[in-house]
Design an enzyme around this catalytic site. Structure first.
Site, PDB file in Angstrom:
ATOM      1  N   GLY A 169       0.694  -1.316   0.109  1.00 21.55           N
ATOM      2  CA  GLY A 169       0.038   0.165  -0.051  1.00 21.55           C
ATOM      3  C   GLY A 169       0.927   1.182   0.100  1.00 21.55           C
ATOM      4  O   GLY A 169       1.844   1.325   0.651  1.00 21.55           O
ATOM      5  N   ALA A 229      -0.465   6.180   4.960  1.00 21.13           N
ATOM      6  CA  ALA A 229       0.174   5.306   5.886  1.00 21.13           C
ATOM      7  C   ALA A 229       1.312   4.555   5.306  1.00 21.13           C
ATOM      8  O   ALA A 229       2.467   4.671   5.521  1.00 21.13           O
ATOM      9  CB  ALA A 229      -0.828   4.443   6.691  1.00 21.13           C
ATOM     10  N   GLY A 230       1.070   4.065   4.103  1.00 21.79           N
ATOM     11  CA  GLY A 230       2.147   3.075   3.392  1.00 21.79           C
ATOM     12  C   GLY A 230       3.221   4.146   2.850  1.00 21.79           C
ATOM     13  O   GLY A 230       4.377   3.849   3.101  1.00 21.79           O
ATOM     14  N   ARG A 276     -20.518  12.632  12.025  1.00 22.97           N
ATOM     15  CA  ARG A 276     -20.939  11.847  10.859  1.00 22.97           C
ATOM     16  C   ARG A 276     -21.959  10.949  10.830  1.00 22.97           C
ATOM     17  O   ARG A 276     -23.015  10.599  10.385  1.00 22.97           O
ATOM     18  CB  ARG A 276     -19.705  11.275   9.925  1.00 22.97           C
ATOM     19  CG  ARG A 276     -18.862  12.224   9.439  1.00 22.97           C
ATOM     20  CD  ARG A 276     -17.914  11.742   8.899  1.00 22.97           C
ATOM     21  NE  ARG A 276     -16.820  12.640   8.242  1.00 22.97           N
ATOM     22  CZ  ARG A 276     -15.582  12.393   7.657  1.00 22.97           C
ATOM     23  NH1 ARG A 276     -15.139  11.377   7.627  1.00 22.97           N
ATOM     24  NH2 ARG A 276     -15.112  13.660   7.164  1.00 22.97           N
ATOM     25  N   GLU A 286      -5.841   3.162   7.637  1.00 21.99           N
ATOM     26  CA  GLU A 286      -7.477   2.356   7.671  1.00 21.99           C
ATOM     27  C   GLU A 286      -7.345   0.892   7.829  1.00 21.99           C
ATOM     28  O   GLU A 286      -8.555   0.328   8.475  1.00 21.99           O
ATOM     29  CB  GLU A 286      -8.099   3.008   6.487  1.00 21.99           C
ATOM     30  CG  GLU A 286      -9.789   2.840   6.533  1.00 21.99           C
ATOM     31  CD  GLU A 286     -10.487   2.982   5.350  1.00 21.99           C
ATOM     32  OE1 GLU A 286      -9.681   3.669   4.442  1.00 21.99           O
ATOM     33  OE2 GLU A 286     -11.729   2.921   5.200  1.00 21.99           O
ATOM     34  N   ARG A 328     -15.412   7.575  13.152  1.00 22.02           N
ATOM     35  CA  ARG A 328     -14.263   8.629  12.834  1.00 22.02           C
ATOM     36  C   ARG A 328     -14.998   9.837  12.782  1.00 22.02           C
ATOM     37  O   ARG A 328     -15.651  10.128  12.095  1.00 22.02           O
ATOM     38  CB  ARG A 328     -13.443   7.995  11.819  1.00 22.02           C
ATOM     39  CG  ARG A 328     -12.357   8.806  11.571  1.00 22.02           C
ATOM     40  CD  ARG A 328     -11.488   8.248  10.290  1.00 22.02           C
ATOM     41  NE  ARG A 328     -12.086   8.609   9.098  1.00 22.02           N
ATOM     42  CZ  ARG A 328     -12.460   9.577   8.482  1.00 22.02           C
ATOM     43  NH1 ARG A 328     -11.806  10.714   9.016  1.00 22.02           N
ATOM     44  NH2 ARG A 328     -12.914   9.462   7.204  1.00 22.02           N
ATOM     45  N   LEU A 350      -6.501  11.384   7.650  1.00 26.54           N
ATOM     46  CA  LEU A 350      -5.476  11.783   7.165  1.00 26.54           C
ATOM     47  C   LEU A 350      -4.388  11.659   8.404  1.00 26.54           C
ATOM     48  O   LEU A 350      -3.283  11.172   8.327  1.00 26.54           O
ATOM     49  CB  LEU A 350      -5.359  12.880   6.785  1.00 26.54           C
ATOM     50  CG  LEU A 350      -6.570  13.145   5.676  1.00 26.54           C
ATOM     51  CD1 LEU A 350      -6.356  14.435   4.673  1.00 26.54           C
ATOM     52  CD2 LEU A 350      -6.271  12.058   4.567  1.00 26.54           C
TER      53      LEU A 350
END
Lengths: 256, 639
Positions: B41, B45-46, B332, B427, B437, B443
């Site tokens: 990924g 993150a990756g 949300r 994620e 979340r 992010l």
């Protein structure tokens, strides 16, 4: 509320780089005007699978105009007829019932074809690797507000940074030039104080790599600006020319 | 169960990370190049992990399915990234970001992880600015902020409506520098199809080259999965078309526990579905709720009228009415549920009656169209391209859609799974968001994991692996390659009557209906009965054309859909077993009279981590209790 269209597609099919390709005609029937161009291709592919014909291969991912993965030259125009619009955001309401639509891959020497409408754009990655970065090791950064940046500079940098790296600029250019892409990358970082230490080296190395990859020169057609889905302005090409000239002089490299 | 040791350091909350960093093992700079780290990924993150580990001197191999690491779906995040900088002098602090995030997650996240996230948030903004991310600025040259849902301070940093794009380009450019330096080798258009486990440790992966079809293995000292969420199990979601659960699901089948798969986030502001040809849903950033007002007609009979003909007194600004202190910036899950409620009452708008208005007319009157254009111009343009409507003139029509998944592979404080050697970031792991979340936190978490957490914690595992290298000639690698080849051949050999896409749509519709915004015991049991049947038909009647030694998009999708067909069952199983409502998981049996989610802290203040034992239906549910030592468990109120 949704109307439908009946269209004729002439799609470029090519098994791989080593096999000659050709246009193949497919009907696209009952296409809702609310669907996107790629959703239209999904519908056509579904009917192809029903007939045991291998579906048309095309690149796509986010389908919201930001990842830069989709391509396609539609009726001779990179990303199709709408300005500032990627293929995935082009909707069928912009076509008329009975239209014939030609669908082709990006045709650029530095983007070799992989299959059907998919090309290899790794040359853009290599240009970026040549210098399209600021060396800033994780953990070493000063407080983000320690260097104020005038709003207009930050805004201009953002205008350049909006490039989605799709390759339409090179696909539209009669010279297959990648200048708009490289200009966006070089300008984005040259406009920021953080980009200054590597400014010269960056411009030189990215331009050199661009040439080495086989992209053509810019002769001011501005087709790139016309098709750019991120509305990158050609004025950044002028900026790149200045950056490169200054960098070349500073480094004692001759500019031809 | 001894298997779920979260390894949370002892000591006071605000000292845990500091203490853990000091207690962590180190790998000598000269020895780092001897370790090979596999990163799957290349999103926030990756890419940030691969770049940081490369900078430190490790030998990194990074894989992504797209043609370039710069295309990962982090790029589509619009609104912003949170950080406890308190640049606005409005009362923000690490403690407040921590509390807002824990509360936003409906008290189902780990305190220690969330506190660490809040603690490193400021460094992320510094790092990204240093990399050249053109964050929005004020005229004085300092950074600007905006507000996001679930917070009463302005702590969100942004780059127009393209924050994810700019952060990803920043992380990608750092990755490019490391590729050029030779510390990272990049493998684009390469999809991970299995995890290789040797003597109980993750030691490598099996991948398929998506251009040549070649299936091969890569060995490493540790494997990092940063492969995103599983939202596409619903078919329609705001995810990119290629997002999939395969990497994490394959790891799950090799022993990694899958935690809280029922936690799915339905984002309140997306463009409504408008036809069965639709291939994805498009988000309209939550930031729009800073200036947009959400409403539906008070009377059902007004729903067919053009919005301009509905008088002010006949409009129900339901979020402002129900949640006066947070108003249109309610979190949300709460905003989505409120939209569903008004549509269930028959007051939805648009041709499908599944929509509500997001109206900017008051803000345009107050601030002028230019200000609104400057703030959200690209979002209004995007809305126009998709719907053909001008949101400066008529209100946007929006409806909730699947957006993010809080569940993921279980990890400890070091971000390592229960399967030793397997690290999971962003994620793809379950760790920081609990049951819901908050906006602008994804992010933050992706970059926190990659830049500032994993580079410290990974060495705790690596030091135990010195001298334990395994090559791809090991029998476990050979076996894994054979299994992947056999599975690929099986998919190509069925040659049935239905396309891969038709199965995916069928599964997605079923899950949206039975395990979407509202879930009941009956609906979940119904889904659990139907999913195995769809799966069975898939394996006997799918038609994957073409061959395996070529670029074959149907084959790629077939493998992913096959995994979604198993994963979907686990998601429903988890939703069935969690007999409470919390965050994005709303069990209709468990609600207060006013329709708010009713948690059951006595029985469910825990993480459910599932172990695969073969058949999905027989998966074993393990528990990690959540101990709240610093926050008081309360009914979550945004009124």
């Amino acid at each position: 509320m949704s109307d439908t269209l009946n269209l004729t597609l002439k799609v470029w099919r090519q098994k791989n780089a080593g096999t000659p390709g050709k246009f193949v005609e497919y009907p696209a029937k009952n296409i809702p005007t609310d669907c996107s161009f790629l959703e239209m291709l999904d519908i056509v592919n579904e009917t192809l699978v029903q007939q045991n014909i291998e579906p048309i291969a095309f690149d796509h991912d986010c389908r919201e105009g930001i990842c830069g993965m989709c391509s396609l030259v539609i009726n001779g125009v990179a990303h199709g007829p709408e300005r500032a619009t990627t293929t995935c955001q082009l909707h069928m309401r912009h076509f008329k019932d009975g239209d014939t639509i030609y669908v082709e891959p990006w045709r650029v020497g530095a983007f070799p074809l992989i299959k059907d409408l998919i090309v290899d754009r790794s040359s853009y990655d290599r240009i970026q690797q040549a210098g399209g970065f600021i060396t800033a090791r994780a953990g070493s950064a000063p407080d983000a507000n320690s260097v104020p940046i005038p709003k207009q500079n930050a805004d201009s940098a953002m205008d350049a940074a909006a490039c989605i790296g799709c390759g339409a600029c090179a696909a539209a250019c009669p010279n297959s030039s990648a200048m708009l892409f490289v200009a966006a990358k070089v300008s984005h970082l040259a406009l920021l104080p953080q980009g200054q230490p590597e400014r010269t080296r960056r411009a030189l190395k990215m331009v050199t790599t661009m040439d080495k990859e086989g992209f053509g020169n810019c002769t001011n057609y501005y087709e790139c600006e016309a098709v750019c889905p991120a509305e990158i302005k050609s004025s950044f090409i002028s900026m790149l020319n200045r950056e490169y000239a200054f960098a070349a002089v500073r480094d004692g490299v001759s500019v031809i | 169960m001894a298997t779920l040791d979260s390894k949370i350091p002892s000591g006071p909350l605000e000292k845990k990370w500091e203490k853990h960093k000091f207690d962590s093992k180190l790998v000598n700079p000269a020895n780092r190049r001897k370790y090979t780290i596999i990163v799957v990924g290349s999103g926030l993150a990756g890419a940030s992990a691969a770049a940081s580990l490369g900078e430190m001197g490790y030998n990194v191999k990074c894989f992504c399915y797209q043609d370039s690491p710069r295309r990962a779906h982090s790029i589509a995040a619009q609104g912003g990234i949170n950080a406890a900088k308190n640049y606005q002098n409005d009362g923000d602090s690490v403690q407040r970001l921590f509390y807002d995030t824990i509360k936003g997650g409906d008290f189902r996240a780990r305190e220690a992880n969330v506190y660490r996230l809040a603690e490193v948030s400021s460094s992320i903004i510094d790092q990204c600015t240093a990399l050249g991310v053109p964050f929005a600025r004020e005229y004085g040259g300092l950074l600007a902020n905006r507000s996001f849902g679930g917070a009463q301070v302005s702590r969100t940093f942004y780059a127009r409506g393209q924050t994810g794009q700019q952060l990803l380009i920043g992380a990608y450019s750092g990755l490019c520098a490391q590729i050029a330096a030779g510390t990272v080798t990049m493998f684009p258009r390469t999809e991970m199809l299995d995890l290789v486990v040797v003597d109980g440790h993750a030691k490598g992966i099996v991948v398929r080259d998506m251009v040549t079809g070649k299936i091969e293995a890569h060995a490493g000292d540790t494997v990092i999965l940063a492969t995103g969420g599983y939202g596409n199990v619903f078919y329609l979601s705001t995810n990119a078309k290629g997002c999939n659960v395969t990497a994490t699901w394959r790891a799950h089948k090799k022993g990694a526990f899958f935690a809280n798969p029922c936690y799915t986030q339905i984002h309140p502001t997306c463009i409504p579905v408008h036809g069965d040809f639709q291939s994805k849903l498009t988000l309209m950033s939550e930031s729009l709720r800073n200036d947009g007002r959400v409403w539906v007609p008070k009377k059902k009979e007004d729903c067919g009228k053009p919005p301009g003909e509905i008088a002010e007194e006949d409009r129900d600004y339901y979020l402002e009415r129900k949640y006066p202190s947070f108003g249109n910036l309610a979190p949300r899950d709460i905003s989505s549920r409120a939209a569903k409620q008004v549509c269930d009452e028959g007051r939805g708008i648009g041709s499908t009656k599944l929509g509500v208005y997001l109206d900017f007319s008051a803000a345009i009157k107050r601030l002028g169209e230019n200000v609104i254009r400057e703030r959200y111009g690209n979002l209004f343009d995007m809305y126009h391209k998709i719907t053909g409507e001008d949101a400066y003139k008529v209100p946007m029509r929006i409806f909730p859609a699947v957006h993010y998944t809080m569940g993921g592979l279980w990890v400890d404080y070091n971000l390592m799974s229960n399967l030793p050697g397997l690290h999971v970031l962003g994620e793809a792991n379950f760790s920081d968001h609990g049951a819901n979340r908050l906006g602008a936190s994804a992010l933050m978490q992706g970059l926190a994991d990659g830049y500032f957490v994993l580079p410290y914690t990974i060495s705790n595992y690596l030091v135990t692996q010195a001298g334990k290298k395994v090559g791809t000639d090991h029998p476990e690698f050979v076996k894994a390659i054979e299994e992947v080849k056999a599975r690929t051949e099986k998919l190509l050999s069925i040659k049935g009557k239905r396309s891969v896409d038709s199965f995916h749509r069928e599964l997605g519709l079923l899950l949206w209906d039975k395990c979407g915004m509202g879930r009941t015991e009956a609906s979940l049991k119904d889904a659990l009965a139907k999913i195995p049947k769809i799966r069975e038909e898939f394996w006997t009647n799918v038609n994957v054309l073409g061959d395996g030694n070529d670029l074959n998009q149907s084959l790629e999708m077939a493998g992913r859909v096959a995994d979604f067909l198993e994963f979907g069952e686990l998601m429903c199983l988890d939703a069935l077993e969690r007999r409470e409502s919390c965050g994005g998981h709303f069990r209709e049996e468990f609600q207060f009279e006013d329709g708010e989610a009713k948690r059951d802290d006595e029985h469910f203040a825990h993480v459910a981590a599932w172990e695969n034992v073969g058949e999905v239906a027989k998966s074993v549910r393990h528990i990690e209790p959540l101990n709240y030592e610093n926050v008081h468990l309360a009914v979550r109120s945004y009124k």
